[in-house]
Design an enzyme around this catalytic site. Structure first.
Site, PDB file in Angstrom:
ATOM      1  N   CYS A  62       0.839  -1.203   0.000  1.00 46.95           N
ATOM      2  CA  CYS A  62       0.000   0.000   0.000  1.00 46.95           C
ATOM      3  C   CYS A  62       0.874   1.253   0.000  1.00 46.95           C
ATOM      4  O   CYS A  62       1.790   1.375   0.806  1.00 46.95           O
ATOM      5  CB  CYS A  62      -0.895   0.001   1.234  1.00 46.95           C
ATOM      6  N   CYS A  68      -0.357   5.727   7.224  1.00 40.35           N
ATOM      7  CA  CYS A  68      -1.720   5.401   7.652  1.00 40.35           C
ATOM      8  C   CYS A  68      -1.717   4.529   8.914  1.00 40.35           C
ATOM      9  O   CYS A  68      -0.860   3.669   9.073  1.00 40.35           O
ATOM     10  CB  CYS A  68      -2.428   4.670   6.515  1.00 40.35           C
ATOM     11  N   CYS A 366     -13.731 -10.970  19.263  1.00 42.84           N
ATOM     12  CA  CYS A 366     -12.811 -10.070  18.553  1.00 42.84           C
ATOM     13  C   CYS A 366     -11.763  -9.531  19.523  1.00 42.84           C
ATOM     14  O   CYS A 366     -11.042  -8.602  19.199  1.00 42.84           O
ATOM     15  CB  CYS A 366     -13.581  -8.942  17.887  1.00 42.84           C
TER      16      CYS A 366
END
Ligand SMILES: C[S@@+](CC[C@H](N)C(=O)[O-])C[C@H]1O[C@@H](n2cnc3c(N)ncnc32)[C@H](O)[C@@H]1O
Length: 416
Positions: A62, A68, A366
């Site tokens: 990326c 990011c 999660c």
């Protein structure tokens, strides 16, 4: 002053960690085995020069990776990433004193994320849209995020188009863009109720951007096409902004593991059911009772179940399972219980489950930390934690999910 260290392990956020005389130091984007020169600031350090690179170091795919804050693991091989994420799960279990088999990490990325949340901020009179930078509130403007499904390639442009309309409020906004069967579904957060003028202009923007649906804080401003999501044989129209598994492939992997655990169970409770990805698939074989606090999500689940031929009976119950967990007597009616709580886990519910006779519990989590805490409660209640399978739905991020399977043998009735 630069200092030379060798990286010993990967931390929970993907940083390389070196054990030094002054304690562990966290070096972003360094890998185990690498010798690096660092500039230290407390227990964190900047990688100043890479002296010897790990054979597991790979080129990030990326162009925004170095700035990011979304991904942390694009510079490591998929083998190392899988070991690292499995290790996070195994470490949490070990810390809670649990002994069990931890399977290899199962890849759930598939075609990519089907939802992205973009942020919009005013700057110099213009509305800028992007993702958050690592460890700061700076915005990284992106054309597309390569971790999302190809169908979300236009998400940034869509978020930009919607944010422009709301720019006069000068508020920072979060725009959640989801790829659905009807096209883009956009839910805006951070804006109050829209004025008449906002509504008119948002409706025009939705037309121009060809959105399926546009909502503000879950209140629909315009619905042009049905923002549907396929869940097994069922087609669901989830309420705007409701929970959705990050990838279609991940949802399939999680469901497969849940289905294997549940086996031939005839009556299943699906707790924290959301809009029903597990319920709607399990109902192909079993009667399902879906419990969840988000009423509109359950309405969507119920509608989908009724519209899908061949499913067994699905019932729904809106209930806050933190405050009013299903009680032992209610749980004992089920042959299997599936639960998929939010990050905080399901302590109150698990305390009831621990005392129940339900033979199988499939726990989707999660958060390995809250899972391990809850698992220990079930184990103290007589359950055996048979298997934990880590699942990678948020590939290249520091997140890892898992499915834990617990069984309790039937207690023989005492003779009088
Ligand atoms: C991780 S999501 C799972 C949803 C669903 N199983 C799925 O796979 O799409 C957690 C769900 O728990 C629900 N939830 C959060 N807090 C709750 C509570 N106190 N009681 C009941 N449900 C809750 C959320 O609305 C959300 O749908």
């Amino acid at each position: 002053v630069a200092e030379r260290v060798t990286i010993d392990w990967l931390g929970a956020r993907g940083d390389g960690v070196a054990a030094t005389a002054e304690g562990p130091v966290f070096v972003a984007s360094a890998l185990p085995g690498e010798t690096v020169e660092i500039e230290r600031a407390g227990d964190r350090a900047r990688l100043f020069r890479l002296e010897t690179a790990s054979p597991d170091r790979v080129e990030p795919f990326c162009p925004y990776y170095d700035r990011c804050g979304g991904c942390v693991a694009q510079h490591m091989s998929s083998v190392l990433m899988a070991q690292w994420k499995r290790g996070i799960v195994a470490g949490a279990l070990e810390k809670a004193g649990l002994v069990t088999e931890v399977a290899d990490l199962v890849d759930g990325h598939g075609a990519g994320r089907r939802r992205i949340t973009l942020h919009a901020r005013q700057s110099d009179g213009a509305m800028r849209v992007g993702l958050m930078a690592a460890r700061s509130h700076d915005l990284i403007e992106i054309a597309t995020c390569p971790v999302t499904e190809p169908a979300l390639a236009g998400a940034s442009a869509v978020a930009q188009g919607v944010a422009q309309v709301l720019a006069r409020s000068r508020k920072p906004l979060d725009l959640q863009v989801t790829a659905t069967g009807g096209g883009y579904d956009v839910d805006v957060r951070g804006h109050g109720a829209p004025s008449e003028r906002d509504r008119r202009e948002l409706t025009a923007a939705a037309e121009a951007l060809d959105l399926a649906r546009l909502s503000i804080h879950g209140d629909v401003v315009v619905a042009r096409r049905e923002a549907t999501i396929d869940m097994g044989r069922a087609v669901v129209l989830p309420p705007p902004g409701s929970f959705l598994q990050a990838t279609a492939a991940g949802e399939d992997v999680l469901t497969g593991l849940v289905r294997d655990a549940v086996g031939p169970a005839k009556r299943v409770a699906d707790l924290f059911a959301g809009a029903g990805p597990f319920s709607l698939r399990l109902a192909e074989r079993a009667e399902v009772h879906a419990v969840e606090s988000d009423g509109p999500a359950l309405v969507a689940l119920d509608r989908a179940a009724r519209a899908t031929p061949g499913l067994r009976r699905v019932t729904t119950e809106t209930r806050d399972l933190f405050r009013r967990p299903l009680l032992i007597l209610e749980l004992d009616r089920f042959d299997a219980v599936v639960l998929d709580p939010p990050r905080a886990g399901a302590e109150a519910q698990v305390k009831q489950l621990a005392g129940s006779k339900t033979p199988v519990v499939a726990y989707v989590s999660c958060d390995p930390g809250s899972f391990a805490r809850d698992a220990a409660i079930l184990v103290r209640g007589g359950y055996k934690l048979e298997l934990v399978t880590p699942v990678d739905q948020f590939k290249w991020s520091a997140h890892v999910e898992l499915v834990g399977v617990f069984r309790k043998a039937a207690v023989a009735k005492r003779r009088r």
